[in-house]
Design a protein around this motif. Structure first.
Motif, PDB file in Angstrom:
ATOM      1  N   ASN A  63       0.907  -1.023   0.088  1.00  0.00           N
ATOM      2  CA  ASN A  63       0.010   0.039   0.176  1.00  0.00           C
ATOM      3  C   ASN A  63       0.758   1.519  -0.105  1.00  0.00           C
ATOM      4  O   ASN A  63       2.055   1.143  -0.099  1.00  0.00           O
ATOM      5  CB  ASN A  63      -0.896  -0.109   1.284  1.00  0.00           C
ATOM      6  N   ASN A  77     -11.394  -2.855   2.087  1.00  0.00           N
ATOM      7  CA  ASN A  77     -11.448  -1.872   1.476  1.00  0.00           C
ATOM      8  C   ASN A  77     -12.645  -1.618   0.250  1.00  0.00           C
ATOM      9  O   ASN A  77     -13.109  -0.793   0.032  1.00  0.00           O
ATOM     10  CB  ASN A  77     -10.162  -1.255   0.797  1.00  0.00           C
ATOM     11  N   TYR A  81     -15.923   0.730   0.074  1.00  0.00           N
ATOM     12  CA  TYR A  81     -16.209   1.445  -1.122  1.00  0.00           C
ATOM     13  C   TYR A  81     -17.465   1.382  -1.641  1.00  0.00           C
ATOM     14  O   TYR A  81     -18.412   2.127  -1.986  1.00  0.00           O
ATOM     15  CB  TYR A  81     -14.966   1.199  -1.989  1.00  0.00           C
ATOM     16  N   SER A  95      -9.333   6.445   1.822  1.00  0.00           N
ATOM     17  CA  SER A  95      -9.053   5.284   2.539  1.00  0.00           C
ATOM     18  C   SER A  95      -7.441   5.238   2.747  1.00  0.00           C
ATOM     19  O   SER A  95      -6.672   5.733   1.767  1.00  0.00           O
ATOM     20  CB  SER A  95      -9.447   4.135   1.787  1.00  0.00           C
ATOM     21  N   GLU A  97      -5.901   2.782   2.142  1.00  0.00           N
ATOM     22  CA  GLU A  97      -5.263   2.025   1.121  1.00  0.00           C
ATOM     23  C   GLU A  97      -5.098   2.500  -0.257  1.00  0.00           C
ATOM     24  O   GLU A  97      -4.885   2.141  -1.131  1.00  0.00           O
ATOM     25  CB  GLU A  97      -6.192   0.642   0.874  1.00  0.00           C
ATOM     26  N   SER A  98      -5.543   4.173  -0.288  1.00  0.00           N
ATOM     27  CA  SER A  98      -5.597   4.623  -1.760  1.00  0.00           C
ATOM     28  C   SER A  98      -4.744   5.782  -1.428  1.00  0.00           C
ATOM     29  O   SER A  98      -5.135   6.619  -0.586  1.00  0.00           O
ATOM     30  CB  SER A  98      -7.014   4.950  -2.006  1.00  0.00           C
ATOM     31  N   GLU A  99      -3.842   6.092  -2.390  1.00  0.00           N
ATOM     32  CA  GLU A  99      -3.139   7.183  -2.113  1.00  0.00           C
ATOM     33  C   GLU A  99      -3.756   8.456  -2.308  1.00  0.00           C
ATOM     34  O   GLU A  99      -3.528   9.599  -1.476  1.00  0.00           O
ATOM     35  CB  GLU A  99      -2.043   7.326  -3.093  1.00  0.00           C
ATOM     36  N   ILE A 102     -10.868   9.450  -3.133  1.00  0.00           N
ATOM     37  CA  ILE A 102     -11.517   8.626  -4.136  1.00  0.00           C
ATOM     38  C   ILE A 102     -12.946   9.299  -4.599  1.00  0.00           C
ATOM     39  O   ILE A 102     -13.853   9.508  -3.774  1.00  0.00           O
ATOM     40  CB  ILE A 102     -11.882   7.200  -3.523  1.00  0.00           C
TER      41      ILE A 102
END
Ligand code: AHG
Ligand code: MN
Ligand code: MN
Length: 332
Positions: A63, A77, A81, A95, A97-99, A102
């Protein structure tokens, strides 16, 4: 009414009651908490099946923090979403887990709320069957465009509308606050309902003298941090408990009192935990339960974020113990 029976209050019923009690509450808010609870039930099912469906083990990818992502992280995740993206209440999501933030897909309507989440907290504990969790933080959009932006995500914890966590432990619990106290619900998997089990959770007073920190990093700490822990385990007479899952360590601190710490150190001056979806939501919950939350110097809820995944030192728990920590850390 037979003796010692308690009323059965589902999360849905409780949310409706809260909505009626607070004129500013809109159905949108209730729906978001409903959607998160649905995701929590689906994640709970997978967590409880994890050992059986070969969902364990590294998903192989890394990640944004360079950490190996476990398959359950990916599942959680995705579930969060998909529970939130189409509802029409969300302006933007974020999140662990997301750079980047979203966006809501163009095909779906957008709304006024921002949800930031740590889909699976305590991932290093997944494959040893130790409690893990999910953490969420809800803000209102502050920009004027139709869709939310990074700016809507970078709000201080004091502006959160709600915060909560799910603890996948011996039972699955959902604990949340909307700023009028902290309430805990326990999942009855036989009927798939979260039932009110811990109304108005308040951190105990007098608190239990327990400190919670990963002492493996002792040699990296500042001299003041070292002196603090030496005092706690010495003349302070504290016991020690550390699970290594933030949700589990904070839940225990809420129920028993104590002091949770994840300080910065020589290698990581801001520590490991992330402000937006770990520090701020936990700070709102602990303070709503009568405790205190600090970054070691100032109230954690006052920290103005500057980036999505920024880290923050955390000192949370019984107010006298957090104040004690701040006094030690103020001495150079
Ligand atoms: P995540 O699994 O979301 O990355 O969070 C793990 C965090 C948190 O749950 C816990 O408090 C901390 O990692 C433990 O870190 P150490 O192993 O360094 O003690
Ligand atoms: Mn986490
Ligand atoms: Mn995580």
């Amino acid at each position: 009414m037979p003796e010692n029976t308690t009323s059965v209050i589902t999360l849905a019923r409780f949310l409706l009651g809260e909505e009626r009690r607070h004129s500013h509450a809109t159905g949108a808010f209730t729906n978001i908490l409903h959607d998160i609870a649905l995701a929590a039930k689906m994640i709970s099912r997978e967590v409880n099946m994890a050992g059986l469906v070969d969902i364990l083990g590294q998903a192989g990818s890394h990640n944004v923090h360079g950490e190996l992502v476990q398959k359950l992280d990916v599942f959680a995740n995705d579930v969060l979403y998909r529970a939130l993206d189409h509802t029409g209440h969300i302006a933007v999501l974020a999140s662990e887990e997301s750079e980047d933030p979203i966006p809501i897909p163009d095909k779906f309507p957008v709304g006024d709320y921002v949800v930031l989440y740590d889909p699976l907290d305590g991932s290093s504990n997944i494959d040893v069957n130790v409690s893990i969790g999910t953490i969420f933080s809800i803000h209102r959009k502050i920009t004027h465009g139709e869709r939310g932006t990074l700016e809507d995500c970078l709000q201080p914890g004091s502006r959160q509308l709600a915060a909560g966590y799910v603890l996948y432990g011996s039972s699955t619990m959902l604990v949340y606050t909307t700023g009028t106290g902290v309430h805990g619900f326990t999942l009855d998997p036989s009927i798939g309902e979260f039932l009110l089990s811990h109304p108005h959770m308040t951190i105990p007073d007098p608190p239990t003298k327990v400190y919670s920190i990963n002492e493996a990093y002792y040699n990296r700490w500042s001299p003041a941090q070292q002196r603090l822990v030496q005092y706690l385990k010495g003349e302070g007479g504290f016991g020690s408990r550390y699970i290594g899952s933030l949700v589990a360590d904070i839940h225990r601190t809420l129920l028993r009192g104590g002091l949770f710490m994840y300080p910065g150190d020589r290698l990581n001056p801001l520590g490991k935990l992330r402000l937006l979806y770990e520090g701020a939501p936990m700070a709102m919950i602990v303070e709503q339960a009568g405790g205190k939350a600090s970054d070691g110097v100032r109230p954690l809820l006052e920290v103005q974020p500057t980036s999505l995944h920024q880290r923050i030192p955390m000192f949370l728990g019984s107010a006298p113990f957090v104040e004690l920590a701040e006094r030690f850390l103020a001495e150079s």
